[in-house]
Design a protein around this motif. Structure first.
Motif, mmCIF file in Angstrom:
data_model
loop_
_atom_site.group_PDB
_atom_site.id
_atom_site.type_symbol
_atom_site.label_atom_id
_atom_site.label_comp_id
_atom_site.label_asym_id
_atom_site.label_seq_id
_atom_site.Cartn_x
_atom_site.Cartn_y
_atom_site.Cartn_z
ATOM 1 N N PRO A 147 -18.151 6.098 -4.567
ATOM 2 C CA PRO A 147 -18.951 5.504 -3.731
ATOM 3 C C PRO A 147 -19.348 7.240 -1.983
ATOM 4 O O PRO A 147 -19.817 6.791 -1.656
ATOM 5 N N GLN A 148 -18.062 7.438 -2.203
ATOM 6 C CA GLN A 148 -17.679 8.769 -1.869
ATOM 7 C C GLN A 148 -18.895 10.068 -1.728
ATOM 8 O O GLN A 148 -19.375 10.642 -0.819
ATOM 9 N N VAL A 149 -19.463 9.399 -2.889
ATOM 10 C CA VAL A 149 -21.006 10.723 -3.445
ATOM 11 C C VAL A 149 -22.386 9.232 -3.052
ATOM 12 O O VAL A 149 -23.782 9.910 -3.886
ATOM 13 N N ARG A 184 -4.827 11.710 3.383
ATOM 14 C CA ARG A 184 -5.752 12.341 4.109
ATOM 15 C C ARG A 184 -7.428 11.427 2.625
ATOM 16 O O ARG A 184 -6.703 11.200 1.671
ATOM 17 N N CYS A 185 -8.319 11.978 3.836
ATOM 18 C CA CYS A 185 -9.656 11.117 3.049
ATOM 19 C C CYS A 185 -10.463 12.124 2.982
ATOM 20 O O CYS A 185 -11.057 12.066 4.329
ATOM 21 N N LEU A 186 -11.088 12.412 1.751
ATOM 22 C CA LEU A 186 -12.756 13.390 2.285
ATOM 23 C C LEU A 186 -13.977 12.545 2.856
ATOM 24 O O LEU A 186 -14.179 13.374 3.542
ATOM 25 N N SER A 187 -13.495 11.288 2.328
ATOM 26 C CA SER A 187 -14.468 11.020 3.945
ATOM 27 C C SER A 187 -14.378 9.886 4.934
ATOM 28 O O SER A 187 -14.877 9.858 6.051
ATOM 29 N N GLN A 205 -4.327 4.281 -5.964
ATOM 30 C CA GLN A 205 -4.869 3.251 -5.513
ATOM 31 C C GLN A 205 -5.775 3.490 -3.867
ATOM 32 O O GLN A 205 -6.642 2.304 -3.713
ATOM 33 N N HIS A 206 -5.232 4.645 -3.581
ATOM 34 C CA HIS A 206 -6.302 4.762 -2.822
ATOM 35 C C HIS A 206 -8.205 4.942 -3.161
ATOM 36 O O HIS A 206 -9.150 4.337 -2.584
ATOM 37 N N GLU A 207 -7.936 5.585 -4.643
ATOM 38 C CA GLU A 207 -9.125 5.650 -4.828
ATOM 39 C C GLU A 207 -9.794 3.897 -5.583
ATOM 40 O O GLU A 207 -10.835 4.083 -5.776
ATOM 41 N N ASP A 245 -9.012 1.566 -4.231
ATOM 42 C CA ASP A 245 -9.601 1.179 -3.033
ATOM 43 C C ASP A 245 -11.325 1.305 -2.194
ATOM 44 O O ASP A 245 -11.386 0.524 -2.298
ATOM 45 N N HIS A 246 -11.363 2.631 -2.851
ATOM 46 C CA HIS A 246 -12.829 3.329 -2.373
ATOM 47 C C HIS A 246 -13.174 1.903 -3.320
ATOM 48 O O HIS A 246 -15.251 1.719 -2.679
ATOM 49 N N LEU A 247 -12.998 2.060 -4.161
ATOM 50 C CA LEU A 247 -14.545 0.677 -4.887
ATOM 51 C C LEU A 247 -14.515 -0.808 -4.931
ATOM 52 O O LEU A 247 -14.782 -1.025 -5.497
HETATM 53 ZN ZN ZN Z 1 -10.524 8.481 0.079
#
Ligand code: ZN
Length: 153
Positions: A48-50, A86-89, A128-130, A132-134
């Motif tokens: 989703p980040q792309v 941190r998050c690249l988004s 867990q972070h990734e 979460d993105h989903l």
């Molecule tokens: Zn992230």
């Protein structure tokens, strides 16, 4: 080349779709995601980040690339640990997130094999972070709403 979708982009809030199987298209996407992740010095990236709302994540915590699809947390174990993420988004932000130290994750590899990953510490945190993105979740969601609103201005 894909770009990273940021901040209030709605794709970051959508629930990503599960995949029935991995085709060449997804394999190419995963390689592109890894390139972007390394370029921006991240250690994980979710599709989703792309801008692609599919259950695909890539991770590299310094031990080589991990490409997974349809990952889900089966069990959470160990004590809760609060660490800055941190998050690249969400460029420029660092948010303390409380997560369990260990997780058991079920996922599919690029060859379609279902695997179980027993992860702890950094790998558990990135998974867990990734994941979460989903589910459309971002690290700012772990903050009280008034701080969240300030940060996303
Ligand atoms: Zn992230």
């Amino acid at each position: 080349m894909y770009t990273i979708f940021k901040n209030k982009n709605p794709v970051l809030r959508k629930k990503a779709a599960a995949l029935k199987r991995i085709t060449n298209k997804e394999l190419m996407l995963m390689d592109e995601m890894l390139k972007i992740m390394y370029r921006d010095k991240g250690i994980g990236l979710a599709a989703p980040q792309v801008g692609i709302s599919k259950q695909i994540i890539v991770i590299d915590i310094g031990e080589g690339p991990l490409k997974l699809f349809n990952p889900r947390i089966i069990r959470k174990k160990g004590e809760m640990v609060s660490l800055p993420e941190r998050c690249l988004s969400l460029p420029g932000l660092s948010v303390k997130v409380k997560r369990p130290k260990k997780v058991l994750v079920e996922a599919c590899t690029v060859s379609g094999e279902k695997i179980l990953i027993e992860a702890e510490d950094l790998l558990a945190r990135v998974l867990q972070h990734e994941i979460d993105h989903l589910h459309g979740r971002l690290i700012i969601d772990y903050l009280p709403w008034y701080r969240r609103r300030l940060l996303l201005k």
